[in-house]
Motif scaffolding. Structure first.
Motif, PDB file in Angstrom:
ATOM      1  N   ARG A   1       3.746 -11.963  18.503  1.00 42.63           N
ATOM      2  CA  ARG A   1       3.110 -10.752  17.620  1.00 42.63           C
ATOM      3  C   ARG A   1       4.092 -10.561  16.477  1.00 42.63           C
ATOM      4  NH1 ARG A   1       3.528  -5.159  17.231  1.00 42.63           N
ATOM      5  NH2 ARG A   1       1.613  -3.978  16.491  1.00 42.63           N
ATOM      6  N   PHE A   2       3.708 -10.778  15.544  1.00 45.12           N
ATOM      7  CA  PHE A   2       4.334 -10.525  14.032  1.00 45.12           C
ATOM      8  C   PHE A   2       3.915  -9.484  13.207  1.00 45.12           C
ATOM      9  CE2 PHE A   2       4.307 -14.814  15.422  1.00 45.12           C
ATOM     10  CZ  PHE A   2       5.483 -15.254  15.440  1.00 45.12           C
ATOM     11  N   VAL A   3       4.726  -8.513  12.598  1.00 43.22           N
ATOM     12  CA  VAL A   3       4.455  -7.392  12.019  1.00 43.22           C
ATOM     13  C   VAL A   3       4.805  -7.467  10.453  1.00 43.22           C
ATOM     14  CG1 VAL A   3       4.645  -4.725  11.741  1.00 43.22           C
ATOM     15  CG2 VAL A   3       4.401  -5.927  13.988  1.00 43.22           C
ATOM     16  N   SER A   4       3.786  -7.003   9.437  1.00 47.52           N
ATOM     17  CA  SER A   4       4.225  -6.985   8.195  1.00 47.52           C
ATOM     18  C   SER A   4       4.092  -5.425   7.629  1.00 47.52           C
ATOM     19  CB  SER A   4       3.317  -7.638   7.206  1.00 47.52           C
ATOM     20  OG  SER A   4       3.843  -7.624   5.672  1.00 47.52           O
ATOM     21  N   THR A   5       5.039  -4.770   7.266  1.00 52.91           N
ATOM     22  CA  THR A   5       4.823  -3.300   6.595  1.00 52.91           C
ATOM     23  C   THR A   5       4.345  -3.162   5.133  1.00 52.91           C
ATOM     24  OG1 THR A   5       7.125  -3.125   5.810  1.00 52.91           O
ATOM     25  CG2 THR A   5       6.614  -2.573   8.070  1.00 52.91           C
ATOM     26  N   VAL A   6       4.026  -4.331   4.751  1.00 50.82           N
ATOM     27  CA  VAL A   6       3.451  -4.553   3.085  1.00 50.82           C
ATOM     28  C   VAL A   6       2.055  -3.501   3.049  1.00 50.82           C
ATOM     29  CG1 VAL A   6       2.730  -6.033   1.633  1.00 50.82           C
ATOM     30  CG2 VAL A   6       4.741  -6.358   2.588  1.00 50.82           C
ATOM     31  N   VAL A   7       1.245  -4.044   4.146  1.00 51.94           N
ATOM     32  CA  VAL A   7      -0.203  -3.528   3.879  1.00 51.94           C
ATOM     33  C   VAL A   7      -0.194  -2.631   5.387  1.00 51.94           C
ATOM     34  CG1 VAL A   7      -2.385  -3.879   4.014  1.00 51.94           C
ATOM     35  CG2 VAL A   7      -1.059  -5.337   2.844  1.00 51.94           C
TER      36      VAL A   7
ATOM     37  N   THR B   1       0.722  -1.100  -0.292  1.00 50.51           N
ATOM     38  CA  THR B   1      -0.066   0.091   0.192  1.00 50.51           C
ATOM     39  C   THR B   1       0.646   1.234   0.088  1.00 50.51           C
ATOM     40  OG1 THR B   1       0.113  -0.175   2.334  1.00 50.51           O
ATOM     41  CG2 THR B   1      -1.941  -1.264   1.008  1.00 50.51           C
ATOM     42  N   SER B   2       2.167   1.026   0.502  1.00 48.47           N
ATOM     43  CA  SER B   2       2.893   2.345   0.278  1.00 48.47           C
ATOM     44  C   SER B   2       4.385   1.948   0.346  1.00 48.47           C
ATOM     45  CB  SER B   2       2.709   3.127   1.427  1.00 48.47           C
ATOM     46  OG  SER B   2       3.206   2.565   2.645  1.00 48.47           O
TER      47      SER B   2
END
Length: 207
Positions: free
Chosen positions: A110-116, A18-19
């Motif tokens: 907790r897991f994080v993705s910066t893609v969306v 998304t960015s």
């Protein structure tokens, strides 16, 4: 057995970023120009440390803004980040929300993705849904929906289906006891490239 495994690993949804991609490519192009200039004008006194810094920035931009990816298979949500690729069993997902990043809780981690992600303002106004979407037809993906909303709804749909196939209830003891809920694979290529570029920069500063 191999065919069944291939079906489980087949991608059913690949989510678009998304960015960050445009900024990342701009940074990579500018860094490449610096490195090329450093190679071409090395005999004319072009600072070696500037070349090394450009290389490091270019690799860092690629690893943090271009390389990350997010997709789902029949059994897993896959997050490819800077330093690792995380495979999360869809049936093991305990909580999930798209705010400024996608945050997923599974196996009590907790897991994080910066893609969306959503903008800061959109993240404040969006609703957090701890449960599934089975009885919430109004939240189904529709034409014109914000892409981050579509991703969140689609992920909840995939998680609900995976739980149903496994006969699990969200937050149940059986869900928390699922084997191989999370598998993490180190991303040796970006790690190695970043380490090499950082070493090159240190050496160039010492020369």
């Amino acid at each position: 057995m191999a065919s069944l495994q291939d079906d489980h690993d087949a991608v059913v949804e690949r989510f678009q970023p998304t960015s960050g991609r445009a900024t990342g490519w701009m940074a990579v192009v500018l860094a490449t120009l610096v490195v090329v200039a450093g190679v071409v004008y090395v005999d004319d006194g072009f600072p070696l440390w500037v070349t090394a810094l450009g290389l490091l920035i270019g690799i860092l931009a690629w690893a943090t803004m271009i390389r990350p990816a997010l997709w789902a298979t029949h059994e897993h949500l896959v997050m490819r980040n800077l330093a690792e690729t995380v495979h999360i069993r869809l049936a093991a997902v305990e909580e999930m929300a798209v705010r400024q990043v996608l945050a997923v809780r599974a196996a009590d981690r907790r897991f994080v993705s910066t893609v969306v992600g959503r903008t800061w303002r959109k993240a404040l106004t969006s609703r957090h849904r701890p449960g599934g979407l089975a009885d919430d037809a109004a939240l189904a993906p529709t034409e014109g929906m914000h892409y981050a909303d579509f991703v969140e709804n689609r992920l909840y749909e995939l998680v609900d289906k995976a739980r149903s196939r496994a006969g699990l209830r969200a937050g149940s003891r059986e869900q928390l006891a699922l084997p191989d809920a999370v598998r993490r694979e180190p991303a040796w290529l970006p790690i190695g490239l970043l380490a090499g570029a950082a070493l090159f920069l240190v050496v160039s500063l010492l020369l």
